[in-house]
Enzyme design. Sequence first.
Site, mmCIF file in Angstrom:
data_model
loop_
_atom_site.group_PDB
_atom_site.id
_atom_site.type_symbol
_atom_site.label_atom_id
_atom_site.label_comp_id
_atom_site.label_asym_id
_atom_site.label_seq_id
_atom_site.Cartn_x
_atom_site.Cartn_y
_atom_site.Cartn_z
ATOM 1 N N ASP A 184 -36.110 -29.614 23.089
ATOM 2 C CA ASP A 184 -35.118 -29.421 22.012
ATOM 3 C C ASP A 184 -34.853 -27.963 21.642
ATOM 4 O OD1 ASP A 184 -34.293 -31.994 21.713
ATOM 5 O OD2 ASP A 184 -35.580 -32.452 19.998
ATOM 6 N N LYS A 219 -32.592 -25.897 26.231
ATOM 7 C CA LYS A 219 -32.548 -25.545 27.657
ATOM 8 C C LYS A 219 -31.303 -26.110 28.338
ATOM 9 C CE LYS A 219 -36.514 -27.573 28.293
ATOM 10 N NZ LYS A 219 -36.848 -27.881 26.883
ATOM 11 N N THR A 220 -31.036 -27.388 28.068
ATOM 12 C CA THR A 220 -29.916 -28.027 28.746
ATOM 13 C C THR A 220 -28.584 -27.496 28.211
ATOM 14 O OG1 THR A 220 -31.285 -29.971 29.098
ATOM 15 C CG2 THR A 220 -28.918 -30.266 29.372
ATOM 16 N N HIS A 270 -39.809 -33.764 28.355
ATOM 17 C CA HIS A 270 -40.848 -34.740 28.021
ATOM 18 C C HIS A 270 -42.178 -34.391 28.685
ATOM 19 C CE1 HIS A 270 -40.165 -36.454 31.947
ATOM 20 N NE2 HIS A 270 -38.883 -36.364 31.683
HETATM 21 P P1 GDP Z 1 -33.663 -29.116 25.556
HETATM 22 O O1 GDP Z 1 -34.517 -30.307 25.209
HETATM 23 O O2 GDP Z 1 -34.467 -27.853 25.499
HETATM 24 O O3 GDP Z 1 -32.897 -29.275 26.828
HETATM 25 O O4 GDP Z 1 -32.595 -28.974 24.348
HETATM 26 P P2 GDP Z 1 -31.070 -29.436 24.271
HETATM 27 O O5 GDP Z 1 -30.202 -28.553 25.050
HETATM 28 O O6 GDP Z 1 -31.010 -30.896 24.549
HETATM 29 O O7 GDP Z 1 -30.758 -29.157 22.734
HETATM 30 C C1 GDP Z 1 -31.502 -29.769 21.688
HETATM 31 C C2 GDP Z 1 -30.703 -29.738 20.396
HETATM 32 O O8 GDP Z 1 -30.514 -28.396 19.955
HETATM 33 C C3 GDP Z 1 -29.308 -30.342 20.532
HETATM 34 O O9 GDP Z 1 -29.029 -31.084 19.361
HETATM 35 C C4 GDP Z 1 -28.417 -29.139 20.645
HETATM 36 O O10 GDP Z 1 -27.108 -29.368 20.180
HETATM 37 C C5 GDP Z 1 -29.127 -28.127 19.757
HETATM 38 N N1 GDP Z 1 -28.839 -26.755 20.219
HETATM 39 C C6 GDP Z 1 -28.944 -26.304 21.481
HETATM 40 N N2 GDP Z 1 -28.564 -25.004 21.568
HETATM 41 C C7 GDP Z 1 -28.243 -24.636 20.304
HETATM 42 C C8 GDP Z 1 -27.785 -23.403 19.734
HETATM 43 O O11 GDP Z 1 -27.595 -22.397 20.403
HETATM 44 N N3 GDP Z 1 -27.559 -23.400 18.396
HETATM 45 C C9 GDP Z 1 -27.743 -24.497 17.612
HETATM 46 N N4 GDP Z 1 -27.481 -24.372 16.330
HETATM 47 N N5 GDP Z 1 -28.172 -25.671 18.116
HETATM 48 C C10 GDP Z 1 -28.415 -25.747 19.451
HETATM 49 MG MG MG Z 2 -32.985 -30.786 28.254
#
Ligand code: GDP
Ligand code: MG
Length: 388
Positions: free
Chosen positions: A21, A24-25, A84
Site C-alpha cells: 500500500d 508501488k503499483t 502480500h
Molecule cells: P502497493 O500495494 O504498494 O502496490 O500500493 P498501491 O499502488 O496499490 O497503492 C495503495 C493505495 O495508495 C491506493 O489507494 C493508492 O491510490 C494510494 N496511493 C498510491 N500512490 C499515491 C500517491 O502518490 N498519493 C496518494 N495520496 N495516494 C497514493
Molecule cells: Mg501493488
Amino acid sequence: PKTAYVRTKPHLNIGTMGHVDHGKTTLTAAITKVLSDRGTGTYVPFDRIDRAPEEAARGITINISHVEYETDTRHYAHVDMPGHADYIKNMVTGAAQLDGAILVVSALDGIMPQTAEHVLLARQVGVDHIVVAINKADAGDDELTDLVELEVRELLTANGYGGDAAPVVRVSGLRALEGDPRWTASVEALLDAVDTYVPMPVRYTDAPFLLSVENVLTITGRGTVVTGAVERGTVRVGDRVMVLGADQETVVTGLETFGKPMESAEAGDNVALLLRGMPRDAVRRGHVVAAPGSVVPSRRFTARVYVLSAREGGRTTPLTSGYRPQFYIRTADVVGDVDLGEVAVARPGDTVDLTVELGRDIPLEAGLGFAIREGGRTVGAGTVTELL
Ligand code: GDP
Ligand code: MG
C-alpha cells in the site's frame, strides 16, 4: 505480423519494492503514463499491472507483473510485485535478475516492516543499487517527509547501501497518473535518477546460455512456451537447448520479448521461448533451460546463510541440524535438509556456514543466492559457497 524487437538502447531490469500500500503499483502505472506521454512507452493502467488478466485467464498463478518502457537512454523491463506475504519469494526469484530497484516508501507511513525486509533481501540477492521514491508526497507534510527521508537513508546505510549517496526523490504516483504537471515532473526526476544512478551491469553474454523458467504457457497451434530472464549467454532461434528438470533436449523455434519477435536474446533480456515438441506438462517453473552440456545439476552444497531475526519477520527460535525448510533458488522451490555441523545451532540474527542437501538435483554454482522459507515466510537468505 508483429513488429520485431529492435535493440537500440541498453536493456536493464528494475523493479519496485516496499511495504504493501505504499504505492508501488500506482507508481509503476505512473511511470508508464509519463513515458507514454513522452512517446517512449505504452501506458499500462493500474488494473492491468495488478492483475495481469491475460495470464490469469490462462490459469497461471501470477505473482509478478512486467512492464517495459524506454527513457531517452535506456530500455527497461520493470517488475512490480504484489505486497502480500508471498512477496519475498518473487523478489528473490525476480531479483536474482534485478539490476537496480526503486524502493517505494510512503511519506505518510515511513519505514514499515516490509520496507526493511525488502532492503535486506535485496542486499542478500545482490541488488547493488537502490533509488528511493518517497511516494504520496502530495499528501505528506514536508517536515515529516524530511524525517522519513532520514530514516530511509539510515536503513540503506545499515544494509550496506551508502544511504547518503542514494538518490531520494519525492513523488506522487497518484497525482502523476492524473496528469498533474508538478508530480509528472517528480516521476521524470525519479527516472533520471534511475538512469544515472543504476549503472549498466556487466552481462555475461559470452557464457553458455541459461534461463530459469518463471512461467509455462501453451500457445494454441504453436506449442509450449517458457518465460523468464536470460541469466547468461545468448540464444537464437534454431538453437538446441536442454531443459533441466524435464531432462529433455529440444530446439528453440521462436523467441519473443514483450510480444515482439526477436532473432536472438541475450543475458538480461526477459523472453518467451517456444520449444519444439515439448509437452506442456513436462516443464515447470523452476526448471532451467541451458546450452546442452553446459551445466551439471547437483544437490549438495555449503552455504553462508543469514538467519532473519524475529524483528525482520524471521523465526523466534534457533535452527538445528535436521531442519527441513524450502529453498528458493532462481525460480525453483525445493525442499532441503540442513546440517549445521559443529556449529549445531543458528539463532535468529546469526550468519552461519552450513551444508544443504536438496530433495532433487538442480543447476547450482558458487555465488548463487537463495532464500529459505518455512510456513509461507522467509526465515533466511544465503549464498552457495561450494558444491559438494
Ligand atoms: P502497493 O500495494 O504498494 O502496490 O500500493 P498501491 O499502488 O496499490 O497503492 C495503495 C493505495 O495508495 C491506493 O489507494 C493508492 O491510490 C494510494 N496511493 C498510491 N500512490 C499515491 C500517491 O502518490 N498519493 C496518494 N495520496 N495516494 C497514493
Ligand atoms: Mg501493488
